[in-house]
Design a protein around this motif. Structure first.
Motif, PDB file in Angstrom:
ATOM      1  N   GLU A  58      -0.937  -4.791 -10.861  1.00 51.55           N
ATOM      2  CA  GLU A  58      -1.644  -3.619 -10.365  1.00 51.55           C
ATOM      3  C   GLU A  58      -1.026  -2.334 -10.897  1.00 51.55           C
ATOM      4  N   ALA A  59       0.303  -2.312 -11.002  1.00 50.22           N
ATOM      5  CA  ALA A  59       0.978  -1.140 -11.556  1.00 50.22           C
ATOM      6  C   ALA A  59       0.616  -0.947 -13.024  1.00 50.22           C
ATOM      7  N   VAL A  64      -4.594   8.325  -4.736  1.00 51.11           N
ATOM      8  CA  VAL A  64      -4.275   7.348  -5.779  1.00 51.11           C
ATOM      9  C   VAL A  64      -5.483   7.114  -6.675  1.00 51.11           C
ATOM     10  N   PRO A  85       0.806  -1.229   0.000  1.00 53.60           N
ATOM     11  CA  PRO A  85       0.000   0.000   0.000  1.00 53.60           C
ATOM     12  C   PRO A  85       0.834   1.272   0.000  1.00 53.60           C
ATOM     13  N   MET A 137      -2.759   0.546 -13.352  1.00 48.59           N
ATOM     14  CA  MET A 137      -2.737   1.984 -13.074  1.00 48.59           C
ATOM     15  C   MET A 137      -2.221   2.782 -14.258  1.00 48.59           C
ATOM     16  N   GLU A 170       1.506   6.711  -8.089  1.00 51.74           N
ATOM     17  CA  GLU A 170       0.675   7.845  -8.484  1.00 51.74           C
ATOM     18  C   GLU A 170       1.535   9.079  -8.745  1.00 51.74           C
ATOM     19  N   ARG A 214       1.608   2.624  -3.562  1.00 45.50           N
ATOM     20  CA  ARG A 214       0.554   3.239  -4.378  1.00 45.50           C
ATOM     21  C   ARG A 214       0.771   4.741  -4.567  1.00 45.50           C
ATOM     22  N   SER A 267      -7.986   2.095 -10.723  1.00 42.88           N
ATOM     23  CA  SER A 267      -7.699   1.414 -11.982  1.00 42.88           C
ATOM     24  C   SER A 267      -8.990   1.273 -12.777  1.00 42.88           C
TER      25      SER A 267
END
Length: 216
Positions: free
Chosen positions: A68-69, A180, A32, A72, A39, A35, A183
């Motif tokens: 996850e990246a 952040v 976390p 984003m 951002e 994140r 997605s």
């Protein structure tokens, strides 16, 4: 000239197990504290027309952080994965990241989260910056770029600092530095279906197995 930002991220385990940690897609999430680092990098990319590379270290089975990246919106994802890395401490991790970052040159800025939720040392970012002989500022809350100079504001408890740092440089990002983005469904689909990450092993980085992991 493109503004290249490398963000070092980690897949962390959801629960602390007894014994050796096994990182699997169902047991891990993106750290976390990484994140807001991602951002921050994405906002800088959009403002200065650059690119963002997400870099991680760990088993391929636990590479959820990279997915996850990618969801984003990062431009490139790389994982250093080798069985010999199991059991590495923060010093070995920083050495491995140093070698991987060397293969991603040229770059302008390295960004790290403030710490990780599973080990909470906050050591890897500063250790990596020292190994690369880069100036580092920790706890960055906001920043502006003008040519090759970053002006950054830091927050630590009640203390607020303001610094100028010449690029290339390294930063750790304050957990409250950025709201952040969510997605998008398209981003998630692209990450998990059409996206992919590049894999590097010790041989690719020129590292010997006896220098890493529990042996190292």
């Amino acid at each position: 000239m493109s503004f290249h930002i490398i963000v070092c991220i980690k897949s962390v385990v959801l629960d602390a197990p007894e014994g050796r940690v096994v990182r699997l897609p169902e047991t891990c999430v993106l750290n976390p504290f990484d994140r807001p680092a991602l951002e921050t990098a994405l906002r800088l990319r959009d403002e200065y027309h650059g690119k963002v590379t997400a870099l991680s270290m760990g088993p391929e089975s636990g590479a959820i952080a990279l997915y996850e990246a990618m969801a984003m919106g990062v431009d490139r994802s790389v994982i250093v994965s080798d069985p010999a890395l199991a059991g590495s401490d923060t010093l070995i991790t920083s050495m491995t990241l140093e070698a991987a970052i060397g293969k991603l040159k040229p770059y302008d800025l390295l960004i790290f989260g403030a710490r990780t939720s599973d080990s909470d040392t906050g050591q890897v970012g500063p250790q990596t910056a020292v190994r690369l002989d880069l100036p580092m500022v920790t706890g960055v809350y906001s920043l502006e770029r003008k040519d090759s100079v970053l002006t950054v504001e830091t927050r630590m408890d009640e203390y607020v600092g303001r610094y100028e740092v010449i690029l290339p440089a390294a930063l750790t990002i304050h957990p409250s530095a950025a709201e952040v983005r969510d997605s998008t469904l398209m981003g998630i689909e692209e990450a998990f279906i059409t996206g992919g990450f590049e894999i590097r092993n010790l041989s690719d980085l020129g590292l010997s197995p006896d220098r890493v992991g529990e042996t190292g």
